[in-house]
Scaffold this motif. Sequence first.
Motif, PDB file in Angstrom:
ATOM      1  N   CYS B   9      22.667  72.635  36.252  1.00 26.06           N
ATOM      2  CA  CYS B   9      23.683  72.701  37.372  1.00 26.06           C
ATOM      3  C   CYS B   9      24.844  71.772  37.128  1.00 26.06           C
ATOM      4  CB  CYS B   9      22.874  72.065  38.684  1.00 26.06           C
ATOM      5  SG  CYS B   9      23.825  71.760  40.089  1.00 26.06           S
ATOM      6  N   CYS B  15      24.443  66.136  43.382  1.00 26.05           N
ATOM      7  CA  CYS B  15      23.160  66.684  44.163  1.00 26.05           C
ATOM      8  C   CYS B  15      21.980  65.787  44.207  1.00 26.05           C
ATOM      9  CB  CYS B  15      22.809  67.956  43.647  1.00 26.05           C
ATOM     10  SG  CYS B  15      24.069  69.365  43.640  1.00 26.05           S
ATOM     11  N   HIS B  38      24.063  74.316  48.792  1.00 22.24           N
ATOM     12  CA  HIS B  38      23.834  74.273  47.362  1.00 22.24           C
ATOM     13  C   HIS B  38      22.360  74.763  46.924  1.00 22.24           C
ATOM     14  CE1 HIS B  38      24.724  73.018  43.256  1.00 22.24           C
ATOM     15  NE2 HIS B  38      23.506  72.590  43.294  1.00 22.24           N
ATOM     16  N   CYS B  42      20.824  77.227  43.948  1.00 21.44           N
ATOM     17  CA  CYS B  42      20.795  76.490  42.551  1.00 21.44           C
ATOM     18  C   CYS B  42      19.278  76.133  42.473  1.00 21.44           C
ATOM     19  CB  CYS B  42      21.667  75.216  42.481  1.00 21.44           C
ATOM     20  SG  CYS B  42      21.360  74.215  40.911  1.00 21.44           S
ATOM     21  N   CYS B  45      18.206  72.358  41.266  1.00 15.98           N
ATOM     22  CA  CYS B  45      18.442  71.359  42.253  1.00 15.98           C
ATOM     23  C   CYS B  45      17.195  71.682  43.424  1.00 15.98           C
ATOM     24  CB  CYS B  45      19.748  71.467  42.999  1.00 15.98           C
ATOM     25  SG  CYS B  45      21.162  70.666  41.867  1.00 15.98           S
TER      26      CYS B  45
HETATM   27 ZN    ZN Z   1      22.647  72.327  41.723  1.00 20.75          ZN
END
Ligand code: ZN
Lengths: 192, 84
Positions: B9, B15, B38, B42, B45
């Motif tokens: 990422c 994050c 997000h 992702c 994350c």
């Molecule tokens: Zn991310």
Amino acid sequence: MADNDHPQRYSEQKKVQIFDGEFLPHIDAMYNFAYRLTFDEDDAKDLVQETYLKAFRFINSFEEGTNAKAWLFRILKNSFINDYRKKSKEPNKVDYNEVETYYNSEDANAEITPDLRVEALQDMIGDEVTNALNSLAVDFRTVIILCDLEGFTYEEMAKILDIPIGTVRSRLHRARNLLKDKLKSYAQSMGY
Amino acid sequence: MENNDKTPCNEHVKCMELLELILDGEAKDGEKDYYFAHIEQCMPCYRAHNLESAIRTVLRNNVDKKEVPADLVHCIKSKIRETV
Ligand SMILES: [Zn+2]
């Protein structure tokens, strides 16, 4: 928090009412905090007792209805530093570089592939988690206790510990990484 | 998921900082909106989020709690009565 600029003048009766109504309900959290700092039941008991006696003595600097728990925790933490930490074998200060930016790229890359797995954590019993927490140096242990076990905000923690909020955050971040490493090695020893 | 495990990422640093704020209850509304949108997209994350929340849950639920000694409140109150 201790509001020494505007001391109150409570009657003796009122003092007892505040003490019983606002201070004593936190005895459970206070005793556990003391025990997690000292690892000794008698020391924890003494520390809590001393804290409550101090709280009563300085009750005029406590404003009724404000955050009694944070106020008491601050007194306990100060008593611990003054009276107990000196005689304990624990090294006094951890070597931290707290001001530096702690989210450096190396850190971030390490976190992309965490090898500690959620399932491993869920299989851990109380002992392993408690041991991991207890193995941290006292300053790191303290921030995790205050934040994750007692639910204090950053602002409250800053007041309890007499450090800026930025330091609270960086210390917490480091403490959590250290804790994660401990949990990771437990997980490995469990075969994950 | 647009971003699988193999794609790092490019906002991971931001994050991870948000993740701590969010789990500590210190994030602002705008930060929360950004963050939760997000992590839905992702994987790295999202996984980090699950791990960090699991660590907090395990701390809250599994760290041993000590019973307050039965006579402690009594001790404190009688010491205070002496001083009043
Ligand atoms: Zn991310």
